[in-house]
Design an enzyme around this catalytic site. Structure first.
Site, PDB file in Angstrom:
ATOM      1  N   ASP A 102      46.340  37.317  34.175  1.00  0.00           N
ATOM      2  CA  ASP A 102      46.572  35.887  34.391  1.00  0.00           C
ATOM      3  C   ASP A 102      47.106  35.234  33.121  1.00  0.00           C
ATOM      4  OD1 ASP A 102      45.283  36.299  36.801  1.00  0.00           O
ATOM      5  OD2 ASP A 102      43.365  35.537  36.079  1.00  0.00           O
TER       6      ASP A 102
HETATM    7  N1  URA Z   1      40.821  39.603  36.691  1.00  0.00           N
HETATM    8  C1  URA Z   1      41.145  38.305  36.586  1.00  0.00           C
HETATM    9  O1  URA Z   1      40.493  37.441  37.157  1.00  0.00           O
HETATM   10  N2  URA Z   1      42.198  37.979  35.819  1.00  0.00           N
HETATM   11  C2  URA Z   1      42.935  38.883  35.139  1.00  0.00           C
HETATM   12  O2  URA Z   1      43.876  38.520  34.437  1.00  0.00           O
HETATM   13  C3  URA Z   1      42.572  40.229  35.272  1.00  0.00           C
HETATM   14  C4  URA Z   1      41.513  40.567  36.054  1.00  0.00           C
END
Ligand code: URA
Length: 236
Positions: A102
């Protein structure tokens, strides 16, 4: 493959632009002898403006992703590709991220132009463990580790339960999770399912590979030993 096409594929310019580089004598061998567009390809012996070429096709990079950039080149705003040499965006085959982190997740992100390798890394069969360190908004309840390990947790709008995941608890609002799959926003949604909220998320490790001394925003190309380390935890 002709040298001119190889350089174009590595992102040194369009075929036309690269052809000009040859005419200008900017492409030489290691001894400084001018090379020509039709010369046979000897990747390691080629120099552009005196510099060795970027790694050839089959490139795998590890990037220590900072917060505030996204993994899709289609996204507006800062993207992880902005942290790489601009030429890397023009490579053919293209460099893709192996899965995604993310925007605000930091840590270990792999990129490759090798489709087979990408599949091997993300394949559910390989179950490469991914380690995440989460900082939470609220104290842990105490039952999260058992719930995540149970293999029964169903995330909202999904119909397959999550695979068992392991959790260590370094502090009341800290969790170190080891996941064996990669679903959309998985860690954030797992903690949301327990009434908590992830304030910061970092991935220090995938498979047997960690970030080592790679500083935030820095990247490096993986070699064969790194790949062995990455797959050293492979179970299938
Ligand atoms: N899980 C999440 O919530 N975000 C990420 O970036 C990776 C795994």
């Amino acid at each position: 493959m002709k040298l001119v096409k190889h350089l174009a594929n590595l992102g040194y310019g369009s075929r036309k632009e690269v052809a000009w580089m040859f005419r200008e004598g900017r492409v030489t061998d290691a001894a400084g002898e001018v090379l020509y567009a039709d010369d046979p390809l000897e990747h390691d012996n080629v120099r552009v403006d005196g510099e060795p070429l970027d790694p050839p096709q089959g490139l795998v990079l590890v990037l220590n992703k900072p917060a505030g950039c996204t993994c899709s080149s289609k996204d507006r705003g800062r993207v992880v590709y902005d942290l790489l040499p601009p030429r890397f965006r023009l490579r053919d085959p293209a460099l893709s991220t192996v899965g995604r982190l993310d925007r605000d997740t930091t840590g270990l992100l792999l990129l490759t132009d090798d489709g087979m390798l990408l599949h091997r890394i993300v394949s559910p069969k390989a179950k490469l463990p991914k380690v995440y360190e989460a900082t939470l908004a609220h104290d842990l309840r105490g039952d999260e580790a058992a719930l995540f390990a149970s293999g029964t947790l169903l995330l909202e709008s999904e119909n397959t339960p999550l695979l068992p995941a392991q959790m260590e608890v370094p502090g009341p609002r800290q969790a170190r999770l080891t996941l064996h799959e990669g679903r959309y926003h998985q860690v954030r949604r797992m903690f949301a399912a327990t009434g908590n909220h992830v304030e910061a998320l970092h991935r220090p490790r995938v498979g047997g590979l960690d970030l080592g001394d790679l500083a935030e925003g820095q990247w490096r190309a993986l070699d064969a030993a790194d790949l062995d380390r990455l797959f050293s935890t492979e179970t299938a």
